[in-house]
Design a protein around this motif. Sequence first.
Motif, short mmCIF file in Angstrom:
data_model
loop_
_atom_site.label_atom_id
_atom_site.label_comp_id
_atom_site.label_asym_id
_atom_site.label_seq_id
_atom_site.Cartn_x
_atom_site.Cartn_y
_atom_site.Cartn_z
N ALA A 1 1.41 2.10 -11.82
CA ALA A 1 0.73 1.26 -10.84
C ALA A 1 0.41 -0.10 -11.44
N ALA A 2 -0.03 -0.12 -12.70
CA ALA A 2 -0.35 -1.39 -13.37
C ALA A 2 0.89 -2.27 -13.49
N ARG A 3 2.00 -1.66 -13.82
CA ARG A 3 3.25 -2.42 -13.98
C ARG A 3 3.73 -2.95 -12.62
N TYR A 4 3.52 -2.18 -11.58
CA TYR A 4 3.89 -2.66 -10.25
C TYR A 4 3.06 -3.89 -9.88
N LEU A 5 1.76 -3.83 -10.12
CA LEU A 5 0.89 -4.96 -9.80
C LEU A 5 1.26 -6.20 -10.62
N SER A 6 1.57 -6.00 -11.89
CA SER A 6 1.94 -7.15 -12.72
C SER A 6 3.24 -7.78 -12.22
N LYS A 7 4.17 -6.95 -11.78
CA LYS A 7 5.43 -7.45 -11.23
C LYS A 7 5.17 -8.28 -9.98
N ARG A 8 4.28 -7.81 -9.14
CA ARG A 8 3.97 -8.53 -7.90
C ARG A 8 3.25 -9.86 -8.20
N LEU B 1 0.83 -1.20 0.00
CA LEU B 1 0.00 0.00 0.00
C LEU B 1 0.86 1.25 0.00
N ALA B 2 2.03 1.19 0.65
CA ALA B 2 2.94 2.34 0.68
C ALA B 2 3.42 2.70 -0.73
N VAL B 3 3.50 1.72 -1.60
CA VAL B 3 3.91 1.98 -2.99
C VAL B 3 2.76 2.60 -3.77
N LEU B 4 1.58 1.98 -3.71
CA LEU B 4 0.44 2.44 -4.52
C LEU B 4 -0.08 3.81 -4.09
N ALA B 5 0.08 4.14 -2.80
CA ALA B 5 -0.43 5.43 -2.30
C ALA B 5 0.67 6.48 -2.19
N HIS B 6 1.82 6.23 -2.80
CA HIS B 6 2.94 7.16 -2.72
C HIS B 6 2.72 8.36 -3.65
N ASP B 7 3.27 9.51 -3.27
CA ASP B 7 3.14 10.72 -4.09
C ASP B 7 3.68 10.52 -5.51
N SER B 8 4.65 9.64 -5.68
CA SER B 8 5.26 9.45 -7.00
C SER B 8 4.28 8.91 -8.03
N GLY C 1 -5.60 6.46 -17.47
CA GLY C 1 -5.02 6.87 -18.74
C GLY C 1 -3.72 7.65 -18.64
N THR C 2 -3.23 7.87 -17.42
CA THR C 2 -1.99 8.62 -17.24
C THR C 2 -0.81 7.66 -17.08
N ILE C 3 0.40 8.19 -17.22
CA ILE C 3 1.60 7.40 -17.02
C ILE C 3 1.69 6.89 -15.59
N TYR C 4 1.05 7.59 -14.66
CA TYR C 4 1.10 7.19 -13.26
C TYR C 4 0.22 5.97 -13.00
N GLU C 5 -0.92 5.91 -13.67
CA GLU C 5 -1.73 4.70 -13.58
C GLU C 5 -0.98 3.54 -14.24
N GLU C 6 -0.28 3.83 -15.34
CA GLU C 6 0.53 2.81 -16.01
C GLU C 6 1.59 2.25 -15.07
#
Length: 543
Positions: free
Chosen positions: A68-75, A47-54, A61-66
Amino acid sequence: MTNKALLFLLALSLSACSIFKKGPETPPPTIYSFSEEITKDRLYSDLAVLAHDSLQGRETGTIYEEKAARYLSKRYAEIGLKAVGDDNSYFQHYELTQPAVEQVTYRLADGDEVVDNSTHNAQQMGNFVTLFGGSDTVSGPVVFAGAGMYNEAEGINHFPEDVSGKWLLVMYERSNTNMQYLQRALTSGGAVGTILIVGTDTTDFLQEAKTRQDYFGRGQGLNLKYLQEDDGSTAPAFNRVHPELGARMLGLENLEALAETQSKILEEPASFQAKPLEGQTLYHNPVVNENTVHTKNVVALLEGSDPELKGEVVVLSAHYDHVGVGQPDSTGDNIYNGADDDGSGTVATLHTAQAMAEAKAAGVGPKRSVLFLSVSGEEKGLLGSRYYSDHPIFSIENTVANINIDMIGRVDPEHQNSDSSYVYIIGGKIISSQMDSLTQMANVMGPNLVLSDRYNDLEDPNQFYRRSDHWNFGRLGVPFVFFFNGTHEDYHRPQDHIEKITFEPYLKRTKLVYNLTALLANSPDRPLVDNQEFIEKTQVDPR
């Protein structure tokens, strides 16, 4: 529920409870014992990763949602789940359209006479303002619908019997106009739009028109591209009219007469009847640029162990998008982190997957397959779940149930000074008696939360039963349970931070999700939609 299923669940309950009893021998593990692998520390780390300011609020549709999606796929890859998306990836891609209105031209005709012909854009203002909608060219006759009031019990109805193809001219007043009924007239009644007369303050109208100039040329709203291509319908327009032109449309001499007319209608609302403004037609003609926005759902599968049942799928869903960057709060913070909404549900899904994968590695995995579905576009109108339900990776016929999680990390105001060990259950018994029984059993097996049915009502004014991603399964007849802790003061605000997550109840709610997922995956019988009222409502009032 059959006797066979009840005996099965009783055996499960006894075996699950036995793991907590002290004895000389450690009992063999079951799928249910692996809920203990879900911990507060594990939840916090993701949760600390997904809710981080970065990640800048993870807007669709933004690069920031992208990111998050890549982080979830990695996990999910680390956990060892199967990639079942496009090209053997963890992604189900889809396209959205985002209309950018450059200008709107309005032409009001009375027979052959042009009463008004004006344009609203970034440089000029006209006598109409489009508040929302109206991205299609539409036209039609005008009907005066009074104050837009509707109250069947009191015999009040200001709307015409047939609204199809018509503009509804309404003297809007917040406390009297029935916006729900007006919205229904536009969406299901076929009206082309509404024209609102909002008081008699011309300065207020001009200020609204000036403010709206900033919106021209900017993308407004997101729509599923395939639905726009398949749907020949038009989007109704909510237009506001300059009060002086509104008075003229009603044949009134001045603003004083306009105010007097409104007062008379409000004094005796039951006596008003809708009347066509003979000869008057409004033409609404926007210039629109259509932008394409790319986004994706994240999909990962834990394959079932039973040769006969593994073709059936339990779908566990949560949305990983949020609302991005917006208006700053009093501290200057303008990043809407969405730790609770819905970082909490996304991470609960992830850790249910991890614990269940560990159970499978120990030889006690689920009999049915479980699809872990992290959807995008929920905040824009349940877009990702709608796309998945219309393009399912596993057929809807083989989808046993949907468990959806949205906001399970906080405590709502009603529980601030009481027991925080609660969760709102939406779905279950209003859809399927068996889903209700399984949910109750999942709770008895460990979390022992208070299962509140406060919002579990098809007539609930909040309509939570159809306001998150579970609805796109429910509309197709798939039984669902929606877990929800209620809204709070930081809902859709920058202060939805991880520091405000109440991890003890959050952990319990996540374990409840795990237990129910395991029960559904292992139950000998599929839960059935057996509430006739729900069946009828989905047929007559689909989203």
